[in-house]
Design an enzyme around this catalytic site. Sequence first.
Site, PDB file in Angstrom:
ATOM      1  N   ARG A   1      -9.066 -38.761  32.272  1.00  0.00           N
ATOM      2  CA  ARG A   1      -8.148 -38.023  32.732  1.00  0.00           C
ATOM      3  C   ARG A   1      -8.499 -37.251  34.171  1.00  0.00           C
ATOM      4  NH1 ARG A   1      -3.816 -33.912  29.942  1.00  0.00           N
ATOM      5  NH2 ARG A   1      -3.041 -36.039  29.588  1.00  0.00           N
TER       6      ARG A   1
ATOM      7  N   HIS B   1       1.185 -41.586  34.242  1.00  0.00           N
ATOM      8  CA  HIS B   1       0.916 -41.139  33.067  1.00  0.00           C
ATOM      9  C   HIS B   1       1.461 -42.300  31.908  1.00  0.00           C
ATOM     10  CE1 HIS B   1      -0.617 -38.585  29.884  1.00  0.00           C
ATOM     11  NE2 HIS B   1       0.476 -37.702  29.655  1.00  0.00           N
TER      12      HIS B   1
ATOM     13  N   GLN C   1       1.538 -41.738  27.936  1.00  0.00           N
ATOM     14  CA  GLN C   1       2.777 -41.128  27.539  1.00  0.00           C
ATOM     15  C   GLN C   1       4.044 -42.105  27.447  1.00  0.00           C
ATOM     16  OE1 GLN C   1       2.720 -37.529  26.856  1.00  0.00           O
ATOM     17  NE2 GLN C   1       4.795 -38.095  26.090  1.00  0.00           N
TER      18      GLN C   1
ATOM     19  N   ASP D   1      10.072 -32.812  32.740  1.00  0.00           N
ATOM     20  CA  ASP D   1       8.670 -32.385  32.939  1.00  0.00           C
ATOM     21  C   ASP D   1       8.510 -30.947  33.417  1.00  0.00           C
ATOM     22  OD1 ASP D   1       5.633 -32.273  32.437  1.00  0.00           O
ATOM     23  OD2 ASP D   1       5.449 -34.059  34.075  1.00  0.00           O
TER      24      ASP D   1
ATOM     25  N   CYS E   1       7.209 -34.587  27.456  1.00  0.00           N
ATOM     26  CA  CYS E   1       5.754 -34.792  27.218  1.00  0.00           C
ATOM     27  C   CYS E   1       4.835 -33.763  26.538  1.00  0.00           C
ATOM     28  CB  CYS E   1       5.214 -35.689  28.437  1.00  0.00           C
ATOM     29  SG  CYS E   1       5.024 -34.390  29.741  1.00  0.00           S
TER      30      CYS E   1
ATOM     31  N   ARG F   1       2.174 -40.106  20.365  1.00  0.00           N
ATOM     32  CA  ARG F   1       1.001 -40.394  21.102  1.00  0.00           C
ATOM     33  C   ARG F   1      -0.282 -41.104  20.356  1.00  0.00           C
ATOM     34  NH1 ARG F   1       0.253 -37.454  25.527  1.00  0.00           N
ATOM     35  NH2 ARG F   1      -1.688 -38.818  25.765  1.00  0.00           N
TER      36      ARG F   1
END
Length: 308
Positions: free
Chosen positions: A102, A129, A132, A223, A263, A291
Amino acid sequence: MKHFLSLMDFSKEEILDILALAKKIKEDAKAGKHKDYMPKKILGMIFEKSSTRTRVSFEAGIYELGGVGLFLSSNDIQLGRGEPMKDTSRVISRMVDMVMIRTFEQEKLEEFARYSKVPVINGLTDKLHPIQLMADYLTIMEEGLDKDLVVAYIGDGNNMAHSWLNMASKLGFELRIATPKNYQVDKEVLKLALEEAKKSGAKITIGFDPVEAVAGATVVTTDTWISMGQEAEKNMRIKDFRGFIVNEELMKLASKKAIFLHCLPAYRDYEVSEDVLEGAQSRVFEEAENRLHAQKGIMVWLDQRRDK
Ligand code: CP
Ligand code: NVA
């Protein structure tokens, strides 16, 4: 050897293949059957940003697959003191079997992958991402909403919006994005998605009106307005995103069967109201659990293709 850096690097068949594997691993795990798909394999997990879901899903996931995860915060490894990405990659990838990273710029992730001897997974960058989206789509499939899917994404034209663009363009569903004028999606990401959409039949629309985007949608998603690294812009962003909250009033305009996804982490009364987040249409915690299953699917799929 294949990396997992962007959904655009995968075909529709490959994405569905990984999802099918994730679904199978989930069903087996629910039945108490944890198969050691990756015995004694070591996953390096490099974090230059905070994480709850990504860290725990990968660390618990690799353990349940028979392997072990190494949590490597950039505060604790020499990367945080300026050791180059390419050196970090060449060292770590000689000692582990797979790496999840990340970081900030997508280019840093790509540099790491270029120098790596083992598969690399994008654990989130400023641009994308993708892991996700695998969990999000698994949730959509479980809800039986993958047929005639219409997704409305409301809010920032950020890494999540870009990954929705990638997923829609690959799988061929309808995606409507509504952002404030100064927070539109990246032009290059959009261009590539529109090109891909011509092949897949995806219908992609970009606009500035949440009401228009949500009308009849079967998935409504958003988001945070302030992504990691943008904390200094907080006050300005809160002002600029006024009117882009997903609340009950907006949800009423979506299809009756619509679900709400996020998310997470969620910031109540900014991008989403408490009643939507906690309401009957919300599937955010099923999404968060997915996830774990989606990440296992990605790791096993990459591991099975290491020598190909
Ligand atoms: N959604 C997500 O990636 O969460 P974390 O930042 O907690 O990993
Ligand atoms: N857009 C958010 C996603 C967090 C999972 C961020 O980049 O901080």
